[in-house]
Design a protein around this motif. Structure first.
Motif, short mmCIF file in Angstrom:
data_model
loop_
_atom_site.label_atom_id
_atom_site.label_comp_id
_atom_site.label_asym_id
_atom_site.label_seq_id
_atom_site.Cartn_x
_atom_site.Cartn_y
_atom_site.Cartn_z
N TYR A 490 0.63 -1.18 -0.34
CA TYR A 490 -0.29 0.06 0.07
C TYR A 490 0.92 1.38 -0.01
N ASN A 491 2.03 0.91 0.83
CA ASN A 491 2.53 2.46 0.60
C ASN A 491 3.36 2.85 -0.26
N VAL A 492 3.55 2.06 -0.50
CA VAL A 492 4.84 1.94 -2.50
C VAL A 492 3.36 2.68 -3.89
N SER A 493 1.93 1.90 -3.50
CA SER A 493 1.46 2.49 -4.23
C SER A 493 0.61 3.62 -4.00
N LYS A 494 0.75 4.25 -2.51
CA LYS A 494 0.24 5.28 -2.00
C LYS A 494 1.48 6.39 -3.14
N PHE A 495 3.27 5.71 -3.06
CA PHE A 495 3.32 7.36 -2.88
C PHE A 495 3.72 7.13 -4.60
N LEU A 496 4.25 6.41 -5.30
CA LEU A 496 3.65 6.09 -7.10
C LEU A 496 2.53 6.54 -7.00
N GLY A 497 1.06 5.96 -7.14
CA GLY A 497 -0.19 7.08 -7.33
C GLY A 497 -0.15 8.55 -6.74
N SER A 498 0.67 9.02 -5.89
CA SER A 498 -0.23 10.03 -6.22
C SER A 498 0.89 11.31 -6.23
N MET A 499 2.35 10.76 -7.54
CA MET A 499 3.22 12.02 -7.93
C MET A 499 3.97 11.87 -7.05
N TRP A 500 4.30 11.17 -5.68
CA TRP A 500 5.56 11.82 -5.43
C TRP A 500 5.22 12.14 -3.97
N PHE A 501 3.93 12.35 -3.59
CA PHE A 501 3.33 12.86 -2.81
C PHE A 501 2.93 14.61 -2.88
N MET A 502 3.76 15.00 -4.25
CA MET A 502 3.77 16.17 -4.64
C MET A 502 2.69 17.12 -4.43
N PRO A 503 1.09 16.33 -4.47
CA PRO A 503 0.39 17.20 -4.46
C PRO A 503 0.51 18.10 -2.69
N TYR A 504 0.53 16.94 -1.56
CA TYR A 504 0.60 17.29 -0.68
C TYR A 504 1.09 18.08 -0.26
N ILE A 505 2.31 18.07 -0.23
CA ILE A 505 4.05 18.91 -0.41
C ILE A 505 3.37 20.35 -0.57
N SER A 506 2.31 20.20 -1.39
CA SER A 506 2.23 21.78 -2.63
C SER A 506 0.95 22.13 -1.61
N THR A 507 -0.17 21.55 -1.78
CA THR A 507 -1.22 21.70 -0.84
C THR A 507 -0.63 22.44 0.59
N TYR A 508 -0.80 21.18 1.07
CA TYR A 508 -0.89 21.62 2.61
C TYR A 508 0.84 21.65 3.09
N GLY A 509 2.18 21.37 2.53
CA GLY A 509 2.44 21.73 2.93
C GLY A 509 3.47 23.38 2.36
N ILE A 510 4.27 23.40 1.13
CA ILE A 510 4.00 24.88 0.83
C ILE A 510 2.72 25.80 0.87
N ILE A 511 1.71 25.90 0.58
CA ILE A 511 1.06 27.10 0.31
C ILE A 511 -0.21 27.01 1.53
N ASN A 512 -0.09 25.90 2.39
CA ASN A 512 -0.83 25.94 4.18
C ASN A 512 0.08 26.75 4.93
N TYR A 513 1.77 26.59 4.56
CA TYR A 513 2.52 27.11 5.48
C TYR A 513 2.87 27.95 5.04
N SER A 514 3.04 28.44 3.57
CA SER A 514 2.93 29.73 2.83
C SER A 514 1.52 30.94 4.23
N LEU A 515 0.40 30.72 3.81
CA LEU A 515 -0.62 30.89 4.32
C LEU A 515 -0.68 31.34 5.70
N ILE A 516 -0.03 30.79 6.62
CA ILE A 516 0.46 30.51 7.96
C ILE A 516 1.28 31.08 8.28
#
Length: 577
Positions: A490-516
């Motif tokens: 599951y973890n490998v599928s999650k990593f490969l299927g979610s574009m190497w976690f890029m959407p999470y980094i972009s939304t929760y990481g960069i944009i979210n923390y930038s706004l905070i």
């Protein structure tokens, strides 16, 4: 009725302009002809505001393709968006989108390029949030914020161009190439192109933009928004002669191609699979461009536009018939219920895979053979061919789930091929997807390109495609029929299927923390220390002084006597000591 007539007028006008401009482009190619127009908008004392336009074979042929696809997309929208009360607003937005792209294509001036560039960004935001729900708003915000990075890079490049005294970059490209200081413009343009064409690490916005209506996706992912970055770099191709820049671009583009190919094999959303295939092809264009084969990148840009628009239109027709359901696991046996749409879908899919003598074959095969012929490291060589195999793999996985598998939709359904308006627009692109590649090949490369390779390299592309098709079909079959192997890891599928976690980094990481961080900065500095030591402090001091002044001016004799005594004491102490 009025809405339908606007669709029809827009379709006829754009189609007519497309044909006219295409014949002009043939004339320009045959005569090696370019037209540079300068229009003086305003002249005030020594200041001139000049609008410049560049018409050459490249800009004209690209304009004709954009107009052709947009005309068919508007005709397609006549039926796809018929239930929308605001269809006129939709058509107007699409037309504004096309005009912005036209402005970007024919501009040799960075200022007018910025107008088209920002126009694309703003209108794409309006189109992504068109359905006005939370998912659309989030996707629109991610799209517009990611693209702002590229807009800022373009603004910085405009500021840097002030060193030359003009923003017409076509005059200075040769000089920039030999000027190490001016490589800065190349870096900024590369950054702008990478954000617009969604290369790593800015890839997450492209699948998110699937929240837009399907006709918009067909237009955006084929010939307008995402190709703007590639087109800009093609125009600035001389600046990529720097070794470290081209190597960096080659690495990032190859990784984008690999990452999106892997992601598409784990995705179940029909539109997102096609979006990830667009990302994969953009990586292919960007990587061959980094090797300085800009004509090949442009060739693939045009052929890709044809079959990708067709692919999205077919996907739209399928989704439309399935009550707006996009999950491929619910589809199946579509070839029995929607034979014409399925035929168009399969032709577009095969063109994407590089099936011999379809549109994609002429450009893709040429690119991979040039890669085999070039001096390139083994890592990039592996990524090129493995990613090609992945493309065929997810295409045949898609064919298995949608065409040959048993239908898992409701027993009582209305799947049919009676949407004639959509079919007509699809058939127009079907013809171009079959014959477009060979036609462009004859037009763009006047002398035949002969690439002599050993037999194992010559057949490598074909073998990779055959193996990719076999694995894509068989793994889907085994996974679907017996047990889902991907869920065991599951973890490998999650990593490969979610574009190497890029959407999470972009939304929760960069944009979210930038706004905070922005909120913290606003509260601490703008509304905190800066207020305390700035405007508020001056304001409070002035209030206290004015209060004291009013207190003094109340004509109280005791206060005057007290002040007089204090002054006398100070004077006495100064004299005595």
């Amino acid at each position: 009725m009025k809405n339908l007539s606007i669709c029809l007028i827009s379709f006829i006008s754009l189609f007519f302009f497309s044909i006219v401009i295409f014949f002009f482009s043939i004339f320009f190619i045959m005569n090696d002809y370019s037209v540079f127009i300068e229009w003086e908008v305003i002249s005030f004392n020594s200041m001139n505001i000049v609008m410049t336009l560049l018409f050459d074979w490249m800009s004209l042929i690209f304009m004709s393709f954009v107009l052709l696809i947009s005309s068919l997309v508007i005709f397609y929208s006549k039926e796809y968006m018929e239930m929308d009360y605001k269809i006129i607003r939709f058509i107007m937005l699409v037309l504004m989108f096309v005009i912005s792209m036209m402005l970007l294509i024919i501009s040799p001036n960075l200022i007018s390029i910025l107008l088209g560039w920002d126009g694309l960004g703003l209108i794409s935001y309006c189109l992504v949030i068109y359905f006005q729900n939370i998912k659309s708003y989030n996707a629109g915000m991610l799209t517009v914020l990611s693209n702002r990075i590229g807009d800022v890079a373009l603004l910085l490049a405009i500021a840097w161009m002030l060193n030359y005294g003009s923003w017409n970059y076509v005059f200075y490209l040769e000089f920039m190439k030999n000027n190490t200081e001016m490589m800065m413009i190349g870096v900024l343009i590369m950054l702008a192109a990478m954000t617009k064409s969604a290369q790593i690490p800015f890839s997450s916005w492209l699948p998110a933009a699937m929240a837009a209506p399907t006709p918009v996706s067909a237009l955006v992912h084929s010939s307008t928004l995402v190709t703007a970055g590639i087109y800009l770099l093609i125009r600035f191709n001389i600046l990529l002669s720097s070794t470290w820049m081209s190597n960096l671009l080659l690495l990032l583009a190859s990784l984008t191609m690999f990452m999106s190919g892997m992601g598409a094999n784990f995705e179940f959303d029909l539109k997102k699979i096609i979006a990830l295939s667009t990302l994969s092809q953009l990586g292919l264009m960007m990587s061959i461009l980094s090797m300085n084969y800009y004509k090949l990148a442009f060739f693939h840009l045009l052929t890709h536009a044809l079959f990708k628009a067709l692919l999205f239109m077919c996907a739209g027709a399928i989704i439309h018939n399935m009550n707006n359901n996009q999950d491929i696991r619910l589809m199946g046996s579509l070839m029995l219920m929607m034979p014409l749409t399925s035929s168009c879908f399969n032709v577009a899919n095969l063109a994407l895979c590089g099936m011999p003598f379809l549109a994609g074959f002429y450009s893709k095969d040429l690119i991979l053979e040039m890669v085999s012929l070039s001096y390139i490291n083994f890592f990039s060589f592996f990524l090129y061919f493995f990613s090609t195999g992945l493309t065929v793999c997810y295409s045949f996985r898609l064919v298995y789930y949608t065409m040959t598998n048993n239908s898992h939709f409701s027993s009582l359904n209305m799947l049919n091929d009676e949407s004639w308006v959509m079919l007509k627009s699809m058939l127009g692109l079907l013809i171009m997807s079959i014959f477009g590649g060979s036609m462009l090949n004859w037009l763009m490369f006047s002398t035949p390109i002969v690439i002599i390779l050993p037999i194992y390299l010559k057949l490598l592309t074909l073998m990779v495609c055959i193996f990719g098709a076999f694995f894509g079909y068989m793994i889907s079959n085994i996974s679907f029929m017996f047990f889902n192997k991907s869920m065991n890891n599951y973890n490998v599928s999650k990593f490969l299927g979610s574009m190497w976690f890029m959407p999470y980094i972009s939304t929760y990481g960069i944009i979210n923390y930038s706004l905070i961080i922005g909120k913290f900065t606003l509260k601490s500095f703008d509304q905190g220390w800066l207020e305390y030591f700035g405007g508020q402090k001056i304001y409070l001091n002035l209030i206290n002084k004015s209060k004291f002044n009013q207190f003094i001016q109340n004509n109280n004799l005791k206060i005057y006597m007290l002040i007089f005594v204090l002054w006398m004491m100070i004077l006495f102490m100064l004299i005595y000591f």
